[in-house]
Design a protein around this motif. Structure first.
Motif, PDB file in Angstrom:
ATOM      1  N   PRO A  70       0.796  -1.227   0.000  1.00  0.00           N
ATOM      2  CA  PRO A  70       0.000   0.000   0.000  1.00  0.00           C
ATOM      3  C   PRO A  70       0.832   1.283   0.000  1.00  0.00           C
ATOM      4  O   PRO A  70       1.909   1.344   0.594  1.00  0.00           O
ATOM      5  N   HIS A  71       0.331   2.269  -0.731  1.00  0.00           N
ATOM      6  CA  HIS A  71       0.819   3.645  -0.651  1.00  0.00           C
ATOM      7  C   HIS A  71      -0.445   4.470  -0.574  1.00  0.00           C
ATOM      8  O   HIS A  71      -1.448   4.144  -1.211  1.00  0.00           O
ATOM      9  N   GLU A  72      -0.413   5.577   0.177  1.00  0.00           N
ATOM     10  CA  GLU A  72      -1.644   6.300   0.484  1.00  0.00           C
ATOM     11  C   GLU A  72      -2.423   6.680  -0.778  1.00  0.00           C
ATOM     12  O   GLU A  72      -3.611   6.467  -0.869  1.00  0.00           O
ATOM     13  N   ALA A  73      -1.728   7.265  -1.773  1.00  0.00           N
ATOM     14  CA  ALA A  73      -2.442   7.745  -2.952  1.00  0.00           C
ATOM     15  C   ALA A  73      -2.307   6.789  -4.118  1.00  0.00           C
ATOM     16  O   ALA A  73      -3.130   6.776  -5.013  1.00  0.00           O
ATOM     17  N   ASP A  74      -1.263   5.989  -4.123  1.00  0.00           N
ATOM     18  CA  ASP A  74      -0.951   5.194  -5.306  1.00  0.00           C
ATOM     19  C   ASP A  74      -0.727   3.724  -4.949  1.00  0.00           C
ATOM     20  O   ASP A  74      -1.388   3.209  -4.091  1.00  0.00           O
ATOM     21  N   MET A  75       0.226   3.087  -5.596  1.00  0.00           N
ATOM     22  CA  MET A  75       0.369   1.642  -5.420  1.00  0.00           C
ATOM     23  C   MET A  75       1.839   1.255  -5.420  1.00  0.00           C
ATOM     24  O   MET A  75       2.615   1.724  -6.254  1.00  0.00           O
TER      25      MET A  75
END
Lengths: 140, 476
Positions: free
Chosen positions: A10-15
């Motif tokens: 996981p990344h907050e805005a992306d992947m």
């Protein structure tokens, strides 16, 4: 040692995309599959066209980002999706072949377009059990 | 995020004192709840930005700040070239000049609802959206360079809009100092059939109704009344901007050592403004801004064509066009001295206060319109710049809601069809080529944009003028 594999993190805005394998080449190939899986299911992509990719960078981490960015570029200008990869690396110099097919929105239901591979959470290294890991966050 | 890491200046201003190699403090403008909800990475990234050479006053974050690349998204930082200041490809991001444009329609909700479905279908047919979609325009080498130098001016010269549109765009529709020759052939190739396309991810084109007016006088000047209908689009510089970002990020990472810059994070890739690579990036990045302005201008033309088919009496002049991923040269007063600064806004909107000469004369008394996008099912907001904003974060405000959960989580939780049906039951029509894309962009995957906007208003960064809600959303 387990089979070569890919996963998302996981990344907050992306992947985040991660490839794991017995060799650095396998890790790069698996990470490319992880990146494709951000867009669509890689198993839906036929191998009807091939492209040659080459890149060179000062270190393996920069080479990894170059590799993903080269794929993003080729897919963007040729309007296709890759689903299979074969990578060779020699002294921070990568040559590869990628197979895929023209993008078909109905068939592939692409979730999102990838803008670029980033240096965020970037890591190319051999872990303590001897497996290679290649990972970074991609901007979508 | 742990609130004890900050010293609280006001209810909405939180400071991290300089420590380690930080040259200036870091400041977040938000309320306590929003800070609690932020990832700790925002703290790290804000502190990292504060270490960069030539940074002035503070490394700032807007109420919608979240974990980005190098810079937090919602980050603002200004650099003085005369003090070794840098320009950062990471501080602008991959989608150069991504922004929001808002058009009036001259229509009310009652005018639109009887033809809502026909309008949704026509817009979806006219506006290329989603991965792999192409525009009808093909640019040869000369035309590409003219577009990169001319921005929306170039588009209007081609017949896609009117001179009156240009007045309502930041930089009057053309970013000066753009150097098409600093843009690589790869970047130009990637753009060759992407002019007039929306893109995907969180990009959209919405038909919206004005649901609430908070400042009647400012709304009147902006031409907004309750129940009136506007069109908003959120998109950027497409493949060209992405490629410029990709290429200069690497060049700056590799060159940082030669410039004696110690990067705490490779994604903070930067170069002195006064360096060959710094100047080349500025030339290319400004060309990227022009590409985004031209792209939104062409999309405006396509939108007008779609409305002409369904609602021929609609008239769609611009309210305004803002960019929220940029680096711009601006004058700001710091330490009682007016200084020329390179202001990076990464997921932050410029918000000049009343009287600023760069605001169109008709809007100048009110302040610059600040256009804040929400997610598919939620509200968007229109704010105005404030005089106080100049002394806070270099006249900047927030840009959107920010994600509350990852795409992966959203895809597991929702199905595209279910999201579309639920929104349809609320009177919102979604048109998208990708069911999975809709699931990943589900309204519930985003934070509450209202809380972000309320904090921006209360902090004094900008003031609320109106809230709009979607009637139709074209999603990439």
């Amino acid at each position: 040692m387990r089979d070569a594999r890919w996963e998302h993190f996981p990344h907050e805005a992306d992947m985040g995309v991660r490839g794991v394998g017995a060799t650095i080449e396998q890790a790069f190939e698996q990470a490319a599959l992880a990146m494709i899986a951000v867009i669509t299911d890689p198993e839906k992509i036929a191998a009807s066209e091939a492209a040659e990719i080459a890149c060179r960078a000062p270190d393996d981490e920069l080479l990894f980002v170059d590799w993903l960015n080269a794929l993003i570029y080729e897919m963007a200008i040729r309007k296709l999706l890759f689903g299979r990869f074969e990578v060779h690396i020699d002294a921070h110099c990568l040559t590869a072949r990628a197979w895929g097919e023209p993008l078909n929105p109905e068939k592939h239901q692409p979730a999102v377009e990838i803008k670029g591979a980033t240096y965020t959470a970037l890591r190319v290294a051999r872990d303590p059990i001897g497996e290679w890991v290649a990972q970074c966050v991609v901007d979508v | 995020m742990d609130i004890s890491l900050f010293s609280r200046h006001t209810e909405y201003e939180w400071e991290i004192a300089p420590h380690g190699t930080m040259r200036v403090p870091a400041i977040i403008y938000a309320d306590e709840t929003l800070i609690h909800g932020m990832d700790h990475k925002v703290y790290e990234q804000l502190c990292n930005v504060a270490t960069l050479p030539g940074i002035v006053k503070a490394s700032c974050a807007m109420p919608d700040a979240h974990w980005g690349y190098g810079f937090p998204i919602g980050g603002v930082a200004a650099f003085d070239a005369d003090e070794g200041g840098v320009v950062s490809a990471g501080g602008v991001g991959f989608d150069i000049s991504c922004g929001v444009r808002c058009l009036h329609t001259g229509l009310t909700v009652e005018d639109v609802m009887p033809v809502q479905k026909a309008l949704a279908d026509t817009l979806y047919k006219e506006i290329p959206a989603g991965l792999g979609s192409t525009g009808a325009i093909r640019l040869d080498r000369e035309e590409m360079d003219a577009m990169l130098a001319g921005g929306a001016h170039w588009a209007v010269e081609q017949g896609w809009g009117t001179a009156a549109d240009l007045e309502r765009i930041e930089e009057h529709g053309r970013m000066r100092g753009a150097h098409p020759d600093c843009v690589s052939e790869h970047a130009k190739t990637r753009q060759r059939d992407e002019m007039g396309t929306l893109g995907s991810g969180n990009h959209y084109l919405e038909v919206q109704k004005v649901a609430a007016v908070y400042d009647a006088a400012a709304a009147e000047v902006f031409g907004l009344r309750e129940n009136s209908v506007v069109v908003s689009m959120h998109c950027g510089s497409r493949g060209l901007g992405h490629q410029i970002g990709t290429e200069f990020l690497k060049k700056m990472v590799v060159a940082a050592v030669h410039h004696g810059i110690a990067l705490p994070d490779r994604e903070l890739a930067c170069a002195p403004v006064n360096s060959e690579i710094g100047e080349a990036y500025l030339g290319a990045m400004r060309a990227g801004i022009n590409c985004a302005l031209a792209n939104r201008q062409i999309l405006t033309h396509l939108t007008r064509a779609a409305f002409a088919k369904v609602l021929p009496r609609a008239h769609l002049p611009l309210l305004y066009d803002v960019s929220h991923n940029t680096c711009k040269v601006e004058r700001h007063v710091v330490d009682d001295r007016s200084r020329e600064l390179y202001v990076h806004r990464k997921g932050a909107t410029r918000a000049f206060g009343p009287g600023h000469p760069d605001i169109p004369p008709a809007l100048r008394a009110v302040g610059q319109p600040v256009l804040i996008g929400g997610s598919m099912g939620t509200s968007s907001y229109i704010l105005a710049g404030t005089a106080a904003g100049e002394t806070l974060a270099f006249s900047s405000a927030c840009h959107g809601a920010g994600r509350a959960m990852s795409r992966h989580q959203a895809f597991r939780r929702w199905k595209g069809r279910q999201v579309i049906d639920e929104l349809a039951a609320r009177g919102i029509l979604i048109r998208s080529p990708s069911s999975r894309g809709v699931a990943e962009e589900a309204p519930g995957a985003y934070k509450d944009v209202s809380a972000v906007v309320d904090a921006a208003d209360a902090a004094g960064l900008a003031r609320k003028v109106a809230r709009v809600e979607p009637l139709i959303c074209i999603k990439g």
